[in-house]
Design a protein around this motif. Structure first.
Motif, PDB file in Angstrom:
ATOM      1  N   LEU A  99       0.634  18.638   3.279  1.00  0.00           N
ATOM      2  CA  LEU A  99      -0.442  17.840   2.678  1.00  0.00           C
ATOM      3  C   LEU A  99      -0.840  16.638   3.529  1.00  0.00           C
ATOM      4  N   GLN A 100      -0.230  16.476   4.701  1.00  0.00           N
ATOM      5  CA  GLN A 100      -0.479  15.279   5.507  1.00  0.00           C
ATOM      6  C   GLN A 100      -1.934  15.121   5.945  1.00  0.00           C
ATOM      7  N   VAL A 101      -2.575  16.196   6.360  1.00  0.00           N
ATOM      8  CA  VAL A 101      -3.969  16.102   6.811  1.00  0.00           C
ATOM      9  C   VAL A 101      -4.865  15.713   5.636  1.00  0.00           C
ATOM     10  N   ASP A 102      -4.658  16.363   4.495  1.00  0.00           N
ATOM     11  CA  ASP A 102      -5.442  16.028   3.308  1.00  0.00           C
ATOM     12  C   ASP A 102      -5.159  14.608   2.840  1.00  0.00           C
ATOM     13  N   HIS A 103      -3.904  14.195   2.935  1.00  0.00           N
ATOM     14  CA  HIS A 103      -3.551  12.833   2.533  1.00  0.00           C
ATOM     15  C   HIS A 103      -4.264  11.818   3.420  1.00  0.00           C
ATOM     16  N   GLN A 104      -4.276  12.075   4.712  1.00  0.00           N
ATOM     17  CA  GLN A 104      -4.961  11.170   5.632  1.00  0.00           C
ATOM     18  C   GLN A 104      -6.448  11.082   5.301  1.00  0.00           C
ATOM     19  N   GLN A 105      -7.046  12.205   4.947  1.00  0.00           N
ATOM     20  CA  GLN A 105      -8.467  12.219   4.552  1.00  0.00           C
ATOM     21  C   GLN A 105      -8.679  11.365   3.305  1.00  0.00           C
ATOM     22  N   ALA A 106      -7.787  11.487   2.330  1.00  0.00           N
ATOM     23  CA  ALA A 106      -7.907  10.702   1.106  1.00  0.00           C
ATOM     24  C   ALA A 106      -7.767   9.204   1.400  1.00  0.00           C
ATOM     25  N   VAL A 107      -6.788   8.854   2.211  1.00  0.00           N
ATOM     26  CA  VAL A 107      -6.573   7.442   2.552  1.00  0.00           C
ATOM     27  C   VAL A 107      -7.782   6.890   3.305  1.00  0.00           C
ATOM     28  N   GLU A 108      -8.320   7.648   4.241  1.00  0.00           N
ATOM     29  CA  GLU A 108      -9.497   7.190   4.985  1.00  0.00           C
ATOM     30  C   GLU A 108     -10.686   6.987   4.054  1.00  0.00           C
ATOM     31  N   THR A 109     -10.838   7.865   3.070  1.00  0.00           N
ATOM     32  CA  THR A 109     -11.917   7.726   2.088  1.00  0.00           C
ATOM     33  C   THR A 109     -11.748   6.437   1.299  1.00  0.00           C
ATOM     34  N   ILE A 110     -10.529   6.171   0.873  1.00  0.00           N
ATOM     35  CA  ILE A 110     -10.236   4.969   0.090  1.00  0.00           C
ATOM     36  C   ILE A 110     -10.444   3.706   0.928  1.00  0.00           C
ATOM     37  N   LEU A 111      -9.919   3.699   2.145  1.00  0.00           N
ATOM     38  CA  LEU A 111     -10.026   2.517   3.000  1.00  0.00           C
ATOM     39  C   LEU A 111     -11.461   2.265   3.470  1.00  0.00           C
ATOM     40  N   ALA A 112     -12.276   3.315   3.530  1.00  0.00           N
ATOM     41  CA  ALA A 112     -13.662   3.167   3.975  1.00  0.00           C
ATOM     42  C   ALA A 112     -14.550   2.512   2.927  1.00  0.00           C
ATOM     43  N   ASN A 113     -14.073   2.465   1.705  1.00  0.00           N
ATOM     44  CA  ASN A 113     -14.878   1.892   0.626  1.00  0.00           C
ATOM     45  C   ASN A 113     -14.004   0.958  -0.227  1.00  0.00           C
ATOM     46  N   PRO A 114     -13.568  -0.162   0.351  1.00  0.00           N
ATOM     47  CA  PRO A 114     -12.629  -1.043  -0.348  1.00  0.00           C
ATOM     48  C   PRO A 114     -13.162  -1.647  -1.645  1.00  0.00           C
ATOM     49  N   GLU A 115     -14.464  -1.837  -1.736  1.00  0.00           N
ATOM     50  CA  GLU A 115     -15.016  -2.378  -2.987  1.00  0.00           C
ATOM     51  C   GLU A 115     -14.858  -1.385  -4.135  1.00  0.00           C
ATOM     52  N   HIS A 116     -15.124  -0.133  -3.843  1.00  0.00           N
ATOM     53  CA  HIS A 116     -15.044   0.895  -4.879  1.00  0.00           C
ATOM     54  C   HIS A 116     -13.596   1.187  -5.269  1.00  0.00           C
ATOM     55  N   TYR A 117     -12.690   1.150  -4.298  1.00  0.00           N
ATOM     56  CA  TYR A 117     -11.281   1.476  -4.550  1.00  0.00           C
ATOM     57  C   TYR A 117     -10.414   0.226  -4.585  1.00  0.00           C
ATOM     58  N   ARG A 118     -11.015  -0.866  -4.986  1.00  0.00           N
ATOM     59  CA  ARG A 118     -10.348  -2.166  -5.013  1.00  0.00           C
ATOM     60  C   ARG A 118      -9.019  -2.133  -5.771  1.00  0.00           C
ATOM     61  N   LEU A 119      -8.999  -1.465  -6.929  1.00  0.00           N
ATOM     62  CA  LEU A 119      -7.803  -1.467  -7.774  1.00  0.00           C
ATOM     63  C   LEU A 119      -6.616  -0.779  -7.095  1.00  0.00           C
ATOM     64  N   ILE A 120      -6.827   0.385  -6.517  1.00  0.00           N
ATOM     65  CA  ILE A 120      -5.715   1.056  -5.858  1.00  0.00           C
ATOM     66  C   ILE A 120      -5.247   0.267  -4.639  1.00  0.00           C
ATOM     67  N   LEU A 121      -6.170  -0.352  -3.941  1.00  0.00           N
ATOM     68  CA  LEU A 121      -5.791  -1.154  -2.781  1.00  0.00           C
ATOM     69  C   LEU A 121      -4.988  -2.379  -3.209  1.00  0.00           C
ATOM     70  N   GLN A 122      -5.352  -2.988  -4.312  1.00  0.00           N
ATOM     71  CA  GLN A 122      -4.590  -4.120  -4.843  1.00  0.00           C
ATOM     72  C   GLN A 122      -3.189  -3.672  -5.268  1.00  0.00           C
ATOM     73  N   CYS A 123      -3.115  -2.547  -5.972  1.00  0.00           N
ATOM     74  CA  CYS A 123      -1.837  -2.035  -6.460  1.00  0.00           C
ATOM     75  C   CYS A 123      -0.909  -1.662  -5.316  1.00  0.00           C
ATOM     76  N   SER A 124      -1.473  -1.229  -4.199  1.00  0.00           N
ATOM     77  CA  SER A 124      -0.653  -0.812  -3.067  1.00  0.00           C
ATOM     78  C   SER A 124      -0.396  -1.954  -2.077  1.00  0.00           C
ATOM     79  N   GLY A 125      -0.958  -3.127  -2.365  1.00  0.00           N
ATOM     80  CA  GLY A 125      -0.760  -4.279  -1.503  1.00  0.00           C
ATOM     81  C   GLY A 125      -1.624  -4.257  -0.247  1.00  0.00           C
ATOM     82  N   ARG A 126      -2.688  -3.469  -0.266  1.00  0.00           N
ATOM     83  CA  ARG A 126      -3.577  -3.368   0.898  1.00  0.00           C
ATOM     84  C   ARG A 126      -4.924  -4.034   0.647  1.00  0.00           C
ATOM     85  N   ASN A 127      -4.945  -5.077  -0.142  1.00  0.00           N
ATOM     86  CA  ASN A 127      -6.226  -5.713  -0.455  1.00  0.00           C
ATOM     87  C   ASN A 127      -6.662  -6.690   0.578  1.00  0.00           C
TER      88      ASN A 127
END
Length: 74
Positions: free
Chosen positions: A46-74
């Motif tokens: 699942l590593q390739v798919d996981h990397q794709q998901a993380v890149e999607t999340i990190l590319a849109n920090p405003e939209h994924y603000r909550l998960i980034l805060q919860c993971s300490g990546r805000n």
């Protein structure tokens, strides 16, 4: 050989799979809350798919603000 399969909770894989397949941003935002941003959580298969998901999340920090805060990546 340990490919990490013992670290991922099998019941969370459908959330991960749905996140990758979903195109609705609001639904994807909710699904993202079930995804760990730590790659060591997912087995090698699942590593390739996981990397794709993380890149999607990190590319849109405003939209994924909550998960980034919860993971300490805000």
């Amino acid at each position: 050989m340990d490919d990490g399969a013992d670290r991922v909770q099998p019941e969370l894989v459908p959330f991960f799979t749905a996140f990758l397949a979903c195109e609705d941003l609001e639904t994807r935002q909710v699904l993202s809350l079930w995804i760990s941003l730590e790659s060591s959580t997912y087995p090698g298969a699942l590593q390739v798919d996981h990397q794709q998901a993380v890149e999607t999340i990190l590319a849109n920090p405003e939209h994924y603000r909550l998960i980034l805060q919860c993971s300490g990546r805000n």
